[in-house]
Motif scaffolding. Structure first.
Motif, mmCIF file in Angstrom:
data_model
loop_
_atom_site.group_PDB
_atom_site.id
_atom_site.type_symbol
_atom_site.label_atom_id
_atom_site.label_comp_id
_atom_site.label_asym_id
_atom_site.label_seq_id
_atom_site.Cartn_x
_atom_site.Cartn_y
_atom_site.Cartn_z
ATOM 1 N N ASP A 69 25.427 -9.711 -21.924
ATOM 2 C CA ASP A 69 26.252 -9.111 -22.824
ATOM 3 C C ASP A 69 25.078 -8.497 -23.677
ATOM 4 O O ASP A 69 25.127 -7.232 -24.108
ATOM 5 C CB ASP A 69 26.984 -10.086 -23.733
ATOM 6 C CG ASP A 69 27.966 -11.006 -22.964
ATOM 7 O OD1 ASP A 69 28.665 -10.133 -21.953
ATOM 8 O OD2 ASP A 69 28.587 -11.991 -23.152
ATOM 9 N N TRP A 88 19.704 -14.964 -29.897
ATOM 10 C CA TRP A 88 20.325 -15.505 -28.994
ATOM 11 C C TRP A 88 19.599 -16.847 -27.983
ATOM 12 O O TRP A 88 20.368 -17.812 -27.844
ATOM 13 C CB TRP A 88 21.034 -14.463 -27.860
ATOM 14 C CG TRP A 88 20.021 -13.645 -27.221
ATOM 15 C CD1 TRP A 88 19.734 -12.699 -27.442
ATOM 16 C CD2 TRP A 88 19.487 -14.119 -25.725
ATOM 17 N NE1 TRP A 88 18.686 -12.342 -26.450
ATOM 18 C CE2 TRP A 88 18.650 -13.224 -25.419
ATOM 19 C CE3 TRP A 88 19.725 -15.316 -25.130
ATOM 20 C CZ2 TRP A 88 17.934 -13.049 -24.363
ATOM 21 C CZ3 TRP A 88 19.062 -15.405 -23.747
ATOM 22 C CH2 TRP A 88 18.288 -14.197 -23.475
ATOM 23 N N GLY A 120 30.781 -13.630 -34.313
ATOM 24 C CA GLY A 120 31.007 -13.613 -36.046
ATOM 25 C C GLY A 120 32.462 -13.126 -36.339
ATOM 26 O O GLY A 120 32.549 -12.714 -37.557
ATOM 27 N N SER A 125 31.479 -18.385 -31.574
ATOM 28 C CA SER A 125 30.826 -18.065 -30.374
ATOM 29 C C SER A 125 29.325 -18.761 -30.308
ATOM 30 O O SER A 125 29.045 -19.237 -29.295
ATOM 31 C CB SER A 125 30.344 -16.659 -30.298
ATOM 32 O OG SER A 125 29.387 -16.078 -31.328
ATOM 33 N N SER A 126 28.918 -19.068 -31.537
ATOM 34 C CA SER A 126 27.602 -19.751 -31.288
ATOM 35 C C SER A 126 27.516 -21.299 -30.888
ATOM 36 O O SER A 126 26.751 -21.831 -29.920
ATOM 37 C CB SER A 126 26.731 -19.743 -32.823
ATOM 38 O OG SER A 126 27.414 -20.351 -33.670
HETATM 39 P P1 ADP Z 1 30.291 -16.858 -34.759
HETATM 40 O O1 ADP Z 1 30.893 -17.221 -36.042
HETATM 41 O O2 ADP Z 1 30.918 -16.125 -33.469
HETATM 42 O O3 ADP Z 1 29.608 -18.353 -34.272
HETATM 43 P P2 ADP Z 1 27.516 -16.620 -35.423
HETATM 44 O O4 ADP Z 1 26.810 -15.565 -36.272
HETATM 45 O O5 ADP Z 1 27.147 -18.036 -35.715
HETATM 46 O O6 ADP Z 1 28.895 -16.250 -35.425
HETATM 47 O O7 ADP Z 1 26.707 -16.389 -33.955
HETATM 48 C C1 ADP Z 1 26.772 -15.412 -33.299
HETATM 49 C C2 ADP Z 1 25.501 -15.342 -32.402
HETATM 50 O O8 ADP Z 1 25.597 -16.277 -31.330
HETATM 51 C C3 ADP Z 1 24.948 -14.123 -31.678
HETATM 52 O O9 ADP Z 1 24.492 -13.307 -32.818
HETATM 53 C C4 ADP Z 1 24.305 -14.372 -30.671
HETATM 54 O O10 ADP Z 1 22.982 -14.594 -31.079
HETATM 55 C C5 ADP Z 1 24.770 -15.654 -30.199
HETATM 56 N N1 ADP Z 1 25.966 -15.250 -29.239
HETATM 57 C C6 ADP Z 1 27.290 -15.230 -29.436
HETATM 58 N N2 ADP Z 1 27.798 -15.131 -28.151
HETATM 59 C C7 ADP Z 1 27.035 -14.473 -27.526
HETATM 60 C C8 ADP Z 1 27.036 -13.918 -25.777
HETATM 61 N N3 ADP Z 1 28.153 -13.859 -25.398
HETATM 62 N N4 ADP Z 1 25.993 -13.597 -25.381
HETATM 63 C C9 ADP Z 1 24.743 -13.391 -26.203
HETATM 64 N N5 ADP Z 1 24.585 -14.246 -27.238
HETATM 65 C C10 ADP Z 1 25.728 -14.583 -27.877
#
Ligand code: ADP
Ligand code: MG
Length: 383
Positions: A69, A88, A120, A125-126
């Motif tokens: 991604d 990431w 975010g 996602s994290s």
């Molecule tokens: P969320 O609320 O979705 O957890 P965060 O800011 O805590 O938001 O986490 C988002 C971070 O997680 C992104 O900036 C990236 O570093 C990592 N991340 C999440 N999804 C992906 C993905 N599909 N590919 C690569 N990194 C990802």
């Protein structure tokens, strides 16, 4: 399936051959907001949006990983000094380090990963990313000997120690432990949890993301925490988990009106989670929905963590006959979570988009979600 195909072909072209495929999910929290730091209950579930990774040991001490991604490749050794620069990759590095710290095994591997959890948006996602790699490393190098709850703690420690996010356990817990058709009530004091059925036949869940985030000058989160701690101290208890409304009313004149309303919300919210659990056992989705509206009102009026845009989305939901609707997450922006009868869904989504756009000049994002399995192996390397 599409996600898996993409990962599979990218792995093959980057590394040759195939590895095993793993996935872990994003999450929602149906009810139980601002309860975690008060020793209360949260009620999350994993959703049908995941981070998926194909992974194969490479007989070295180096991790080589490609993010589809973000379209970036990095490699790192498993020593602290080798921490990668890409944010990431720090989630993956952190998971490796946290497993090693606990005496677990991690060896070098090649990996390719991608996902469909919106970043975010409040769906964690994290946590999905951490949980996917923690689960995979447990399977590949530790014979699944690390307890699943510990995998969630590994993700949480990763956020604390490698990503600068001082989060609770709920997100990783939900991502690892989630089960299709079930929500999980997690007791944030004892860490005990229980599964409850969530399989509404004629309702579905949809998130409406306002795409606004109000940054406030002072820290509203710390102020709310401080109010709760003051009231608990005044009551002579550790957390508001042990308070009820009679106790609170008995000290009403000794505390500020602000502290009173903050504590009132927390006490009522704790009770609401229990009410929702009972209602789900009885298949009573009307009560579930009513509690969601009550939570919204409490968050908006008593806890004062809503904002105009979220209150507006809540009003639109009510006007469209949505069964339940509330802010999801800490507040001041982000999503509402909505429990909607299936035959009202299209109309609601259309109205929410149109009316929000008219009032605030941009369309909200819409995420339908289905409660699904948490961390799991998708297929073996020989596929
Ligand atoms: P969320 O609320 O979705 O957890 P965060 O800011 O805590 O938001 O986490 C988002 C971070 O997680 C992104 O900036 C990236 O570093 C990592 N991340 C999440 N999804 C992906 C993905 N599909 N590919 C690569 N990194 C990802
Ligand atoms: Mg996160």
């Amino acid at each position: 399936m599409e996600l898996q195909k993409k990962i599979d072909s990218t792995f093959e072209s980057r590394f040759g051959g195939h590895g095993a495929v793993y996935a872990s999910a994003g999450r929602i929290n149906l009810i139980g907001e601002h309860t975690d730091y008060n020793g209360g209950f949260v009620f999350p579930g994993a959703i049908d949006k995941v981070i998926m990774a194909e992974i194969r040991p490479n007989d070295t001490d180096t991790v080589r990983v490609f993010s589809i991604d973000i379209d970036e490749y990095t490699e790192f050794g498993l020593n602290e000094a080798d921490a990668p620069k890409q944010s990431w990759a720090r989630y993956i590095f952190g998971v490796c380090r946290e497993i090693l710290k606990r005496g677990g095994n991690v060896h070098g591997f090649d990996a390719v990963f991608a996902g469909n959890v919106p970043l975010g948006a409040g769906l964690s996602s994290s946590a999905a990313l951490e949980s996917c790699f923690a689960f995979a490393i447990n399977d590949l190098f530790n014979n699944n000997q690390i307890d699943k709850f510990e995998l969630a703690r590994i993700g949480q420690s990763t956020e604390h120690n490698y990503c600068g996010v001082n989060c609770g356990i709920m997100d990783q817990f939900a991502s690892v432990m989630g089960k299709a058709g079930h929500l999980m009530r997690l007791d944030c004091r004892s860490m005990e949890f229980e599964y409850f059925p969530f399989c509404p036949e004629n309702h579905s869940l949809v998130l409406i993301d306002s795409r606004v985030k109000h940054e406030l000058a002072d820290s509203p989160y710390n102020k709310r925490r401080a109010s709760c701690e003051r009231v608990a101290k005044r009551l002579g208890i550790e957390t508001l988990r042990d308070a009820d409304m009679d106790m609170l009313n008995a000290i009403k004149t000794d505390i500020t009106a602000e502290d009173y309303f903050r504590a009132k919300f927390v006490i009522e919210e704790k009770e609401r989670v229990l009410t929702v659990c009972d209602a789900l056992v009885n298949g009573d989705y009307e009560t579930v929905g009513r509690c969601m509206y009550e939570t919204h009102a409490g968050l908006s009026k008593d806890y004062e963590v809503s904002c105009e845009e979220l209150d507006y989305l809540n009003d639109v939901a009510r006007e469209c006959g949505v069964t339940g609707s509330r802010i999801m997450g800490g507040g001041f922006g982000g999503c509402t979570i909505n429990l909607v009868e299936n035959d009202k869904m299209d109309k609601f989504v259309e109205e929410a988009k149109k009316r929000f756009n008219e009032k605030y000049g941009h369309e909200p994002k819409v995420y339908p979600v289905v409660i699904s399995d948490g961390a799991h192996k998708v297929c073996e390397a020989t596929h």
